[in-house]
Design a protein around this motif. Structure first.
Motif, PDB file in Angstrom:
ATOM      1  N   ILE A 145     -16.113  71.878  48.988  1.00 23.35           N
ATOM      2  CA  ILE A 145     -15.780  70.495  48.643  1.00 23.35           C
ATOM      3  C   ILE A 145     -17.056  69.662  48.736  1.00 23.35           C
ATOM      4  O   ILE A 145     -17.679  69.592  49.787  1.00 23.35           O
ATOM      5  N   ARG A 146     -17.430  69.063  47.626  1.00 25.14           N
ATOM      6  CA  ARG A 146     -18.626  68.211  47.556  1.00 25.14           C
ATOM      7  C   ARG A 146     -18.405  67.175  46.458  1.00 25.14           C
ATOM      8  O   ARG A 146     -17.397  67.186  45.748  1.00 25.14           O
ATOM      9  N   PHE A 147     -19.394  66.278  46.286  1.00 27.40           N
ATOM     10  CA  PHE A 147     -19.365  65.387  45.138  1.00 27.40           C
ATOM     11  C   PHE A 147     -19.728  66.177  43.881  1.00 27.40           C
ATOM     12  O   PHE A 147     -20.437  67.189  43.939  1.00 27.40           O
ATOM     13  N   GLU A 148     -19.285  65.685  42.742  1.00 30.04           N
ATOM     14  CA  GLU A 148     -19.378  66.438  41.495  1.00 30.04           C
ATOM     15  C   GLU A 148     -20.799  66.862  41.151  1.00 30.04           C
ATOM     16  O   GLU A 148     -21.024  67.972  40.669  1.00 30.04           O
ATOM     17  N   GLU A 149     -21.789  65.986  41.413  1.00 27.82           N
ATOM     18  CA  GLU A 149     -23.159  66.307  41.018  1.00 27.82           C
ATOM     19  C   GLU A 149     -23.750  67.478  41.794  1.00 27.82           C
ATOM     20  O   GLU A 149     -24.761  68.051  41.402  1.00 27.82           O
ATOM     21  N   SER A 150     -23.107  67.862  42.883  1.00 33.98           N
ATOM     22  CA  SER A 150     -23.616  68.956  43.709  1.00 33.98           C
ATOM     23  C   SER A 150     -22.970  70.301  43.403  1.00 33.98           C
ATOM     24  O   SER A 150     -23.353  71.315  43.981  1.00 33.98           O
ATOM     25  N   ILE A 151     -21.993  70.330  42.501  1.00 34.76           N
ATOM     26  CA  ILE A 151     -21.243  71.551  42.242  1.00 34.76           C
ATOM     27  C   ILE A 151     -21.981  72.430  41.234  1.00 34.76           C
ATOM     28  O   ILE A 151     -22.381  71.957  40.173  1.00 34.76           O
ATOM     29  N   PRO A 152     -22.187  73.722  41.532  1.00 36.28           N
ATOM     30  CA  PRO A 152     -22.833  74.629  40.576  1.00 36.28           C
ATOM     31  C   PRO A 152     -22.055  74.705  39.271  1.00 36.28           C
ATOM     32  O   PRO A 152     -20.833  74.569  39.243  1.00 36.28           O
ATOM     33  N   GLU A 153     -22.769  74.958  38.176  1.00 32.35           N
ATOM     34  CA  GLU A 153     -22.155  74.944  36.852  1.00 32.35           C
ATOM     35  C   GLU A 153     -21.142  76.068  36.641  1.00 32.35           C
ATOM     36  O   GLU A 153     -20.249  75.951  35.798  1.00 32.35           O
ATOM     37  N   ASP A 154     -21.276  77.166  37.379  1.00 31.77           N
ATOM     38  CA  ASP A 154     -20.372  78.300  37.162  1.00 31.77           C
ATOM     39  C   ASP A 154     -19.105  78.206  38.008  1.00 31.77           C
ATOM     40  O   ASP A 154     -18.395  79.194  38.185  1.00 31.77           O
ATOM     41  N   MET A 155     -18.800  77.006  38.503  1.00 34.45           N
ATOM     42  CA  MET A 155     -17.612  76.814  39.327  1.00 34.45           C
ATOM     43  C   MET A 155     -16.565  75.988  38.600  1.00 34.45           C
ATOM     44  O   MET A 155     -16.876  75.167  37.730  1.00 34.45           O
ATOM     45  N   VAL A 156     -15.317  76.205  38.979  1.00 31.52           N
ATOM     46  CA  VAL A 156     -14.215  75.363  38.512  1.00 31.52           C
ATOM     47  C   VAL A 156     -14.052  74.222  39.508  1.00 31.52           C
ATOM     48  O   VAL A 156     -13.958  74.459  40.719  1.00 31.52           O
ATOM     49  N   GLY A 157     -14.028  72.991  39.029  1.00 33.02           N
ATOM     50  CA  GLY A 157     -13.903  71.829  39.899  1.00 33.02           C
ATOM     51  C   GLY A 157     -12.569  71.131  39.736  1.00 33.02           C
ATOM     52  O   GLY A 157     -12.069  70.974  38.622  1.00 33.02           O
ATOM     53  N   VAL A 158     -11.977  70.703  40.848  1.00 34.30           N
ATOM     54  CA  VAL A 158     -10.712  69.969  40.846  1.00 34.30           C
ATOM     55  C   VAL A 158     -10.916  68.696  41.661  1.00 34.30           C
ATOM     56  O   VAL A 158     -11.319  68.757  42.837  1.00 34.30           O
ATOM     57  N   ARG A 159     -10.673  67.549  41.058  1.00 31.53           N
ATOM     58  CA  ARG A 159     -10.873  66.279  41.757  1.00 31.53           C
ATOM     59  C   ARG A 159      -9.746  66.058  42.766  1.00 31.53           C
ATOM     60  O   ARG A 159      -8.560  66.105  42.406  1.00 31.53           O
ATOM     61  N   ILE A 160     -10.108  65.809  44.013  1.00 26.15           N
ATOM     62  CA  ILE A 160      -9.101  65.587  45.051  1.00 26.15           C
ATOM     63  C   ILE A 160      -9.453  64.325  45.826  1.00 26.15           C
ATOM     64  O   ILE A 160     -10.618  63.935  45.938  1.00 26.15           O
ATOM     65  N   GLY A 161      -8.449  63.680  46.376  1.00 27.13           N
ATOM     66  CA  GLY A 161      -8.679  62.488  47.172  1.00 27.13           C
ATOM     67  C   GLY A 161      -9.030  61.282  46.319  1.00 27.13           C
ATOM     68  O   GLY A 161      -9.345  61.400  45.138  1.00 27.13           O
ATOM     69  N   PRO A 162      -9.020  60.101  46.929  1.00 27.76           N
ATOM     70  CA  PRO A 162      -9.362  58.872  46.209  1.00 27.76           C
ATOM     71  C   PRO A 162     -10.877  58.698  46.120  1.00 27.76           C
ATOM     72  O   PRO A 162     -11.633  59.422  46.757  1.00 27.76           O
ATOM     73  N   GLY A 163     -11.311  57.732  45.299  1.00 31.12           N
ATOM     74  CA  GLY A 163     -12.721  57.357  45.305  1.00 31.12           C
ATOM     75  C   GLY A 163     -13.095  56.799  46.663  1.00 31.12           C
ATOM     76  O   GLY A 163     -12.237  56.312  47.415  1.00 31.12           O
ATOM     77  N   ARG A 164     -14.379  56.855  46.984  1.00 31.91           N
ATOM     78  CA  ARG A 164     -14.815  56.421  48.315  1.00 31.91           C
ATOM     79  C   ARG A 164     -15.609  55.126  48.214  1.00 31.91           C
ATOM     80  O   ARG A 164     -16.613  55.044  47.514  1.00 31.91           O
ATOM     81  N   GLY A 165     -15.157  54.093  48.927  1.00 32.43           N
ATOM     82  CA  GLY A 165     -15.897  52.847  48.978  1.00 32.43           C
ATOM     83  C   GLY A 165     -17.064  52.955  49.943  1.00 32.43           C
ATOM     84  O   GLY A 165     -17.029  53.707  50.915  1.00 32.43           O
ATOM     85  N   VAL A 166     -18.142  52.212  49.675  1.00 31.83           N
ATOM     86  CA  VAL A 166     -19.302  52.191  50.560  1.00 31.83           C
ATOM     87  C   VAL A 166     -19.543  50.762  51.027  1.00 31.83           C
ATOM     88  O   VAL A 166     -19.047  49.805  50.428  1.00 31.83           O
ATOM     89  N   ALA A 167     -20.316  50.632  52.089  1.00 35.91           N
ATOM     90  CA  ALA A 167     -20.615  49.316  52.638  1.00 35.91           C
ATOM     91  C   ALA A 167     -22.030  49.301  53.213  1.00 35.91           C
ATOM     92  O   ALA A 167     -22.542  50.329  53.677  1.00 35.91           O
ATOM     93  N   ILE A 168     -22.656  48.131  53.155  1.00 32.89           N
ATOM     94  CA  ILE A 168     -23.930  47.890  53.838  1.00 32.89           C
ATOM     95  C   ILE A 168     -23.610  46.997  55.021  1.00 32.89           C
ATOM     96  O   ILE A 168     -23.018  45.911  54.862  1.00 32.89           O
ATOM     97  N   VAL A 169     -23.968  47.438  56.215  1.00 34.98           N
ATOM     98  CA  VAL A 169     -23.552  46.732  57.428  1.00 34.98           C
ATOM     99  C   VAL A 169     -24.723  46.554  58.391  1.00 34.98           C
ATOM    100  O   VAL A 169     -25.692  47.314  58.379  1.00 34.98           O
ATOM    101  N   GLY A 170     -24.604  45.534  59.209  1.00 38.51           N
ATOM    102  CA  GLY A 170     -25.540  45.298  60.306  1.00 38.51           C
ATOM    103  C   GLY A 170     -24.782  44.646  61.444  1.00 38.51           C
ATOM    104  O   GLY A 170     -23.685  44.096  61.243  1.00 38.51           O
ATOM    105  N   SER A 171     -25.344  44.681  62.645  1.00 34.12           N
ATOM    106  CA  SER A 171     -24.667  44.100  63.800  1.00 34.12           C
ATOM    107  C   SER A 171     -24.913  42.591  63.860  1.00 34.12           C
ATOM    108  O   SER A 171     -25.904  42.087  63.327  1.00 34.12           O
ATOM    109  N   PRO A 172     -24.010  41.844  64.510  1.00 30.83           N
ATOM    110  CA  PRO A 172     -24.247  40.408  64.698  1.00 30.83           C
ATOM    111  C   PRO A 172     -25.577  40.126  65.403  1.00 30.83           C
ATOM    112  O   PRO A 172     -26.268  39.147  65.070  1.00 30.83           O
TER     113      PRO A 172
END
Length: 303
Positions: A145-172
């Motif tokens: 299980i990886r992100f699509e760009e990391s999957i070798p070309e000779d593999m069958v890929g199945v999309r699972i799970g939702p998209g993942r949100g990202v955030a930029i954070v810092g402490s107060p």
């Protein structure tokens, strides 16, 4: 010459995959001493040395490498034949081995496992979480299980799970004496905690707004290889962190971290489960994929 024990050949194949008696023992489900005994018995029957052993490593001799290469197709065929017997059972049996990134293991796979085991009580699950890419065939995994760009070309890929949100954070505390950035250009004025992949590549922060996409090589004095540690450094006020929302949702809700540049933080694609194109999919893996797809459909419907 006495014929080698088939189970001993399987043990040798496991040692070859892992270059380790201990890891082979964990895969096969026997003790390390039993692995050593099985290999030694093979060598005595065949009259050749199959492994080079040192205190720190185990590797195949030329004879061992030739034997493993010749017997692997036969072992795969035998495994497929045994797997077909699952078609005659009401529930699949055996062990499902998946190699996955740490984030996918933590936020996608771990929540599924209790329900999966409850639905299929005769199955065992082994999840190996590591951020470095591996050859899942050579290492004996059923799937990865990886992100699509990391999957070798000779593999069958199945999309699972939702998209993942990202955030930029810092402490107060970090922002007490610094202005919050609102544009990617302003990140050059800040300390950023960087993430390094096992391959050595530094992750570039992926930013997007109004169709403009940027891969930003941020600067900072701290570079780490684990997202949990990256977030920990942000909590300590070391600098800004870029992480999946899953990692920071708790500290943000508690006020221990503050999100910035939300309008530049994209939603990344969902994870992909992949497996060898030329291999027949096992009933255990099929059951796992079906449950993961059902979860994804339910999440999409609720969104």
């Amino acid at each position: 010459m006495p014929q080698p024990n088939l189970s001993h050949l399987s043990v040798l194949a496991a040692v070859a995959r892992h270059s380790s008696f201990r890891k082979a023992a964990e895969e096969v489900g026997i003790s390390t001493s039993a692995v050593s005994h099985a290999v030694r018995g093979l060598e005595e029957r065949l009259g050749v040395s199959l492994l080079n052993r040192t205190t720190r490593s185990v590797s195949l001799t030329d004879a061992g490498q030739r034997l493993v290469q010749r017997m692997q197709p036969a072992l795969r065929d035998l495994g497929d034949a045994l797997e077909e017997m699952n078609n005659f059972r009401t529930s699949p049996t055996g062990t499902l081995r998946i190699n996955t990134s740490r984030s996918a293991a933590q936020f996608l796979i771990a929540p599924m496992i209790p329900r999966f085991l409850a639905a299929y009580p005769q199955l065992h699950v082994e999840i190996v979480d590591e951020d470095g890419l591996v050859d899942i065939v050579a290492r004996g995994f059923d799937a990865g299980i990886r992100f699509e760009e990391s999957i070798p070309e000779d593999m069958v890929g199945v999309r699972i799970g939702p998209g993942r949100g990202v955030a930029i954070v810092g402490s107060p505390d970090y922002f007490r004496h610094r202005a919050k950035p609102s544009h990617p250009d302003e990140l050059a004025l800040h300390e950023c905690v960087r993430h390094r992949f096992p391959s050595g590549r530094i992750y570039k922060w992926e930013l997007e707004k109004d169709g403009v996409k940027l891969d930003l090589d941020v600067k900072g004095r701290v570079t780490l290889g684990d997202q949990n540690l990256v977030v920990q450094m942000a909590l300590e006020g070391i600098g800004l962190a870029y992480a999946f929302e899953d990692y920071v949702a708790g500290p943000v809700a508690q006020g221990r971290l503050v999100c910035v540049m939300e309008d530049w933080c994209p939603r990344l694609p969902s994870f992909m489960l992949y497996y060898p194109r030329q291999r027949k999919i096992s009933s255990a893996l099929r059951a796992f994929i079906d449950m993961a797809m059902e979860d994804r459909e339910q999440m999409s419907a609720a969104a």
